[in-house]
Write a protein that holds these residues in place. Structure first.
Motif, PDB file in Angstrom:
ATOM      1  N   PHE A 187     -39.326 -75.621 -67.607  1.00 47.08           N
ATOM      2  CA  PHE A 187     -38.243 -76.360 -66.769  1.00 47.08           C
ATOM      3  C   PHE A 187     -38.607 -77.906 -67.007  1.00 47.08           C
ATOM      4  CE2 PHE A 187     -36.764 -78.116 -62.839  1.00 47.08           C
ATOM      5  CZ  PHE A 187     -35.684 -77.339 -62.517  1.00 47.08           C
ATOM      6  N   ASN A 209     -39.093 -77.731 -60.334  1.00 49.96           N
ATOM      7  CA  ASN A 209     -38.902 -76.320 -60.475  1.00 49.96           C
ATOM      8  C   ASN A 209     -37.440 -75.757 -60.055  1.00 49.96           C
ATOM      9  OD1 ASN A 209     -39.248 -75.406 -57.751  1.00 49.96           O
ATOM     10  ND2 ASN A 209     -41.345 -76.417 -57.995  1.00 49.96           N
ATOM     11  N   GLN A 210     -37.049 -74.744 -60.352  1.00 47.56           N
ATOM     12  CA  GLN A 210     -35.967 -74.084 -59.980  1.00 47.56           C
ATOM     13  C   GLN A 210     -35.537 -74.242 -58.331  1.00 47.56           C
ATOM     14  OE1 GLN A 210     -34.075 -70.930 -62.254  1.00 47.56           O
ATOM     15  NE2 GLN A 210     -33.712 -70.019 -60.606  1.00 47.56           N
ATOM     16  N   THR A 211     -36.282 -73.705 -57.702  1.00 48.31           N
ATOM     17  CA  THR A 211     -36.612 -73.596 -56.318  1.00 48.31           C
ATOM     18  C   THR A 211     -36.140 -74.708 -55.600  1.00 48.31           C
ATOM     19  OG1 THR A 211     -38.136 -71.723 -56.443  1.00 48.31           O
ATOM     20  CG2 THR A 211     -37.561 -72.772 -54.276  1.00 48.31           C
ATOM     21  N   LEU A 213     -34.700 -77.230 -56.965  1.00 42.82           N
ATOM     22  CA  LEU A 213     -33.280 -77.701 -57.189  1.00 42.82           C
ATOM     23  C   LEU A 213     -32.183 -77.097 -56.581  1.00 42.82           C
ATOM     24  CD1 LEU A 213     -31.297 -79.001 -59.493  1.00 42.82           C
ATOM     25  CD2 LEU A 213     -31.703 -76.852 -60.870  1.00 42.82           C
ATOM     26  N   LEU A 214     -32.425 -75.771 -56.302  1.00 39.51           N
ATOM     27  CA  LEU A 214     -31.570 -75.113 -55.612  1.00 39.51           C
ATOM     28  C   LEU A 214     -31.383 -75.413 -53.915  1.00 39.51           C
ATOM     29  CD1 LEU A 214     -31.738 -71.606 -57.301  1.00 39.51           C
ATOM     30  CD2 LEU A 214     -30.023 -73.318 -57.701  1.00 39.51           C
ATOM     31  N   PHE A 232     -30.688 -76.160 -70.548  1.00 36.39           N
ATOM     32  CA  PHE A 232     -31.077 -75.786 -69.121  1.00 36.39           C
ATOM     33  C   PHE A 232     -29.928 -75.111 -68.347  1.00 36.39           C
ATOM     34  CE2 PHE A 232     -30.939 -77.487 -64.745  1.00 36.39           C
ATOM     35  CZ  PHE A 232     -32.086 -77.561 -64.375  1.00 36.39           C
ATOM     36  N   HIS A 235     -30.263 -71.457 -69.291  1.00 30.65           N
ATOM     37  CA  HIS A 235     -31.500 -70.840 -68.692  1.00 30.65           C
ATOM     38  C   HIS A 235     -31.174 -70.367 -67.251  1.00 30.65           C
ATOM     39  CE1 HIS A 235     -35.480 -70.387 -67.135  1.00 30.65           C
ATOM     40  NE2 HIS A 235     -35.518 -69.757 -68.241  1.00 30.65           N
ATOM     41  N   LEU A 236     -30.786 -71.644 -66.593  1.00 28.23           N
ATOM     42  CA  LEU A 236     -30.534 -71.677 -64.937  1.00 28.23           C
ATOM     43  C   LEU A 236     -29.435 -70.247 -64.645  1.00 28.23           C
ATOM     44  CD1 LEU A 236     -31.184 -72.432 -62.206  1.00 28.23           C
ATOM     45  CD2 LEU A 236     -29.015 -74.111 -62.557  1.00 28.23           C
ATOM     46  N   SER A 239     -31.692 -67.030 -65.598  1.00 28.52           N
ATOM     47  CA  SER A 239     -32.631 -66.690 -64.265  1.00 28.52           C
ATOM     48  C   SER A 239     -31.768 -66.156 -63.106  1.00 28.52           C
ATOM     49  CB  SER A 239     -33.408 -68.065 -64.068  1.00 28.52           C
ATOM     50  OG  SER A 239     -34.174 -67.915 -62.909  1.00 28.52           O
TER      51      SER A 239
END
Length: 826
Positions: A187, A209-211, A213-214, A232, A235-236, A239
């Motif tokens: 990431f 991290n993704q958390t 971002l969301l 990116f 991958h998102l 995931s």
């Protein structure tokens, strides 16, 4: 509903009268295969634990359900609680929630009147009551087939098609087909400015991290062409599609029609999923990922349309497009603008470790091996000055370094790394892999780089200069207009519209390539670059000239100028006479720095320090005006020339005689030790300078002034020792380094030899232990012993090594040993 790939299951809720409990038990038996396959999780009020609220538990499970089965009978219709559950589920459908409400007709009853205009299909087939079948097993088989069809429909609705997953998983720069995007993804760091506070300046914040971002509703992510923004987004998608219950859609905006309508989303859905778009559309928390936003008006129209259908929208685009069209666009004012930053040292190590773990290496993946690999990559990236530390470049360099061994030694293996990166960009821009087209592009780029260099001396270069260059080039060479256009292609070309190169390394690569070919005609230019190698642009160009040539005259010139720089200083020996002023500083250093933290934590800390040093390093003189007698220029000249010599040792050791390698090592070490001598001071000088500064600045404490001078001298010494070690740190030539160390046999050379030994092994071994023991017996000086101890302990903090060796080393250093079990590196 859980939708992790290959672990999908649907949640089924039983609504029934307790007088029909027998039928519920029979239905549970009928659905056993779906339950056994992990596709179905059933719940009824029998699952409520004693002491729990019945109404709360039922409401909670109804909210989680994907399938409601209502076991209809006269007793069901007569039950107020059953009717309440019926109405509650029906409201879900009215509110647009994606659920299946399935009436199961148990016994004769007025179920058609209950449904009224609600034309949901009932089971068994044709609504024939279970009790009326000659064999109830036949009825329950029909129920099983119906529920199975619903579960499969839900599964297809949620899970993407395998072929689309495969498309998203591809990595187009790696030759091994078994490597997938998830295998090597790390990431990135996303930086953004939060909404401005009313008081004080606003600093950039980081999404790590993704958390995190969301948590944002709308996001606009931009970066350079090779920063990994497309990877990116892919991958998102993978995931979210594989590991969460959030429905997600991925659209490449290059494929969007001129006048987009909602069918863009349904078409995308059916390319990516096998289920029912109308069911999928009813889900909550839908996420849309849009790649390749351009200035096209149809893209903005699609975004506006998407806001009515998706709860979250994440868009990726190039930084050029962002700054040219959208930075202050009010139509995207509700989006958080984020930029993909180059990898930091932690992230780079993580991506290297991921990639190395996929190789055919049979031995365990040690920290030492990772460090050596990372050193090779850093010699290409050169602190983000040549190649930005983006995943594409890190992985491509690693792939090239592993898989290429050049037959034509007129170009180094590392020079070939840059070549591969450039050819990859050309091929992606539409240039044929045919030699004639590639050679044409390289010829254009070489001539252009030299033209830019010439123009820069006049401080001018613009689009008109580029247009003039193209006309002159076409007059002299045959070239198709289509090739020139592809060289300037927005996505993957290597040249911008104004004629500048899209990446800095490309300019220096082609300028070095041109000058290496035309060395005789440009001898004066190369000599001037060698003389002013402390100037950053000259230093970088010289690196590429050396990458492209075996011209020993250039190497000789650099060696001679390095040899003559600061030649009025003798190389430091670091014997007790020279290091006596360090006593107070060294005494303040702890004897034992072994950490209680894990190796991983220590390595992260080490890499954070590397990031900090990279940001603050290289305070260099980039001025073209140079006074030869200025000793500051000599300092920079040695620093830069030693880095160039380090590149020669790393990349050309296979084509240089051992005597030549030895000469280079000696010049690197002696010049570096002359730099050490510049910063060495004795107690008399410290006293005189301390009194002078105290008199000039009486508010400063005299003892603090003395301590600062001592500390600066110590830091200067150790920094330059480490730079020497870094330049000669090539495991393949360690025997020559050892030979030089033995011949010189000074404390300074002993440090260089031992540090080099540490940096060239994958873990502590008997050889390191024996060398340390020899040096500790040889040197009784407090400075050498403490420095040897600290450097060894730092290695132990950041590398896993065999416990008996570590214990023996601690015994030599007379420090406490603390065993930390190593983790499995693979």
């Amino acid at each position: 509903m859980k939708t992790a790939r290959n672990t999908f299951h649907a949640n089924l809720f039983y609504s029934y009268s307790h007088r029909d409990a027998r039928y519920r038990e029979n239905m549970e038996s009928a659905l056993a295969q779906l339950r056994r396959d992990g596709l179905l999780v059933e719940w009824s009020d029998l699952n409520i634990l004693p002491g729990r609220s019945i109404s709360n538990e039922i409401k909670k499970k109804m909210d989680e359900a994907d399938i409601f089965v209502f076991l209809l009978s006269p007793d069901f219709i007569n039950s107020s609680e059953c009717m309440k559950e019926w109405k509650h589920a029906k409201q879900f459908s009215t509110d647009g929630k994606m659920i299946f409400r399935i009436p199961i007709i148990l016994r004769d009853c007025s179920w058609q009147d209950l449904l009224g205009e609600d034309d949901v299909k009932a089971l068994p087939d044709d609504g024939m009551p279970v009790a009326n079948f000659d064999s109830e097993d036949t009825a329950w088989l029909q129920v099983y087939e119906g529920i199975k069809a619903v579960v499969n429909q839900l599964k297809k609705t949620y899970l993407p098609k395998p072929e689309f997953i495969e498309e998203m998983e591809k990595t187009d720069f790696l030759s091994q087909q078994h490597i997938k995007l998830q295998d090597i993804f790390v990431f990135p760091t996303l930086s953004y400015y939060p909404p401005q506070a009313q008081d004080g300046p606003v600093e950039r914040e980081i999404i790590e991290n993704q958390t995190e971002l969301l948590t944002k509703k709308y996001v606009l992510i931009h970066g350079e062409e090779t920063c990994g923004k497309t990877a990116f987004g892919r991958h998102l998608f993978l995931s979210l599609a594989n590991d969460s219950s959030s429905p997600v859609l991925h659209i490449d905006l290059k494929e969007v029609p001129r006048r987009p309508k909602e069918n863009v989303f349904s078409d995308a859905y059916y390319r990516q999923f096998s289920g029912d778009y109308s069911l999928w559309k009813q889900q909550e928390d839908k996420i849309l990922i849009l790649d390749n936003l351009s200035s096209s008006s149809n893209h903005i129209a699609l975004i506006e349309l998407a806001k009515g259908l998706f709860e979250k929208i994440i868009i990726t685009l190039s930084s050029d497009t962002y700054y040219s069209f959208y930075k202050d666009d009010s139509r995207l004012a509700d989006f958080h603008d984020m930029k993909i930053q180059p990898l930091n040292q932690r992230q780079q190590e993580a991506i290297i470790r991921k990639r190395l773990s996929l190789s055919d290496r049979q031995e365990p993946l040690t920290h030492g091996f990772v460090d050596q690999t990372e050193a090779h990559i850093n010699s290409i990236i050169i602190s983000n000055k040549i190649v930005p530390r983006y995943p594409f470049f890190v992985l491509s360099i690693l792939q090239t370094y592993e898989g290429f061994m050049p037959e034509d030694m007129s170009i180094t293996a590392y020079g070939h790394c840059y070549y591969i990166l450039i050819v990859a960009s050309l091929v992606k821009s539409g240039i044929s892999r045919k030699d004639n087209e590639i050679d044409t592009c390289l010829n254009v780029a070489e001539k252009l780089a030299f033209e830019i260099y010439q123009k820069h001396k006049q401080q001018t270069w613009n689009k008109s200069d580029f247009d003039e260059f193209k006309e002159e080039y076409k007059a002299e060479y045959f070239i198709k207009e289509s090739i020139l256009n592809r060289l300037q292609k927005e996505d993957y070309g290597i040249i911008n519209n104004d004629g500048s190169f899209k990446a800095q390394f490309m300019y220096y690569y082609f300028l070095g390539r041109y000058l290496s070919k035309e060395a005789k005609n440009n001898k004066a230019i190369i000599e001037q670059m060698c003389e002013q190698s402390h100037v950053s642009s000259n230093y970088l160009t010289l690196l590429f000239i050396i990458h492209h040539t075996n011209d020993n005259e250039i190497i000789d010139d650099i060696l001679l100028r390095t040899l003559c720089a600061l030649d009025y200083y003798n190389p430091a020996r670091l014997d007790p006479d020279e290091t006596s002023s360090f006593k107070a500083i060294v005494d303040a250093l702890p004897e034992n720095i072994l950490s209680d933290r894990s190796v991983e934590e220590e390595r992260q800390k080490e890499r954070d320090n590397l990031d900090f040093n990279e940001d603050t390093d290289d305070a260099e003189d980039d001025s073209e005006e140079t006074i030869d007698e200025n000793p500051v220029n000599d300092i920079y000249r040695i620093l830069k020339n030693n880095e160039i010599m380090g590149q020669i040792l790393q990349n050309k050791y296979g084509s240089l005689a051992k005597t030549r390698i030895k000469e280079v090592i000696e010049i690197v070490a002696d010049s570096g030790l002359r730099l050490v001598s510049v910063g060495l001071v004795d107690e008399d000088w410290i006293t005189d300078e301390g009194h002078y500064l105290h008199k000039k600045y009486p508010d400063l404490d005299l003892e603090q002034i003395r301590r600062f001078i001592q500390y600066f001298s110590f830091l200067w010494t150790m920094t330059n020792i480490e730079k020497i070690v870094k330049a000669v740190n090539v495991p393949e030539i360690r025997e020559v380094v050892d030979e030089v160390v033995q011949e010189q046999s000074t404390p300074a050379y002993d440090l260089i030899g031992y540090f080099n030994h540490l940096d060239s092994v994958e873990e502590l071994n008997n050889g390191v232990r024996q060398e340390l023991n020899t040096l500790l017996r040889k040197h009784r000086d407090f400075f050498l012993r403490r420095v040897l101890s600290i450097r060894t302990q730092h290695y132990m903090n950041t590398h896993d090594s065999p416990a008996p060796i570590e214990q023996s080393v601690c015994s030599l250093l007379k420090i406490r040993y603390s065993y930390k079990p190593p983790k499995d590196r693979n």
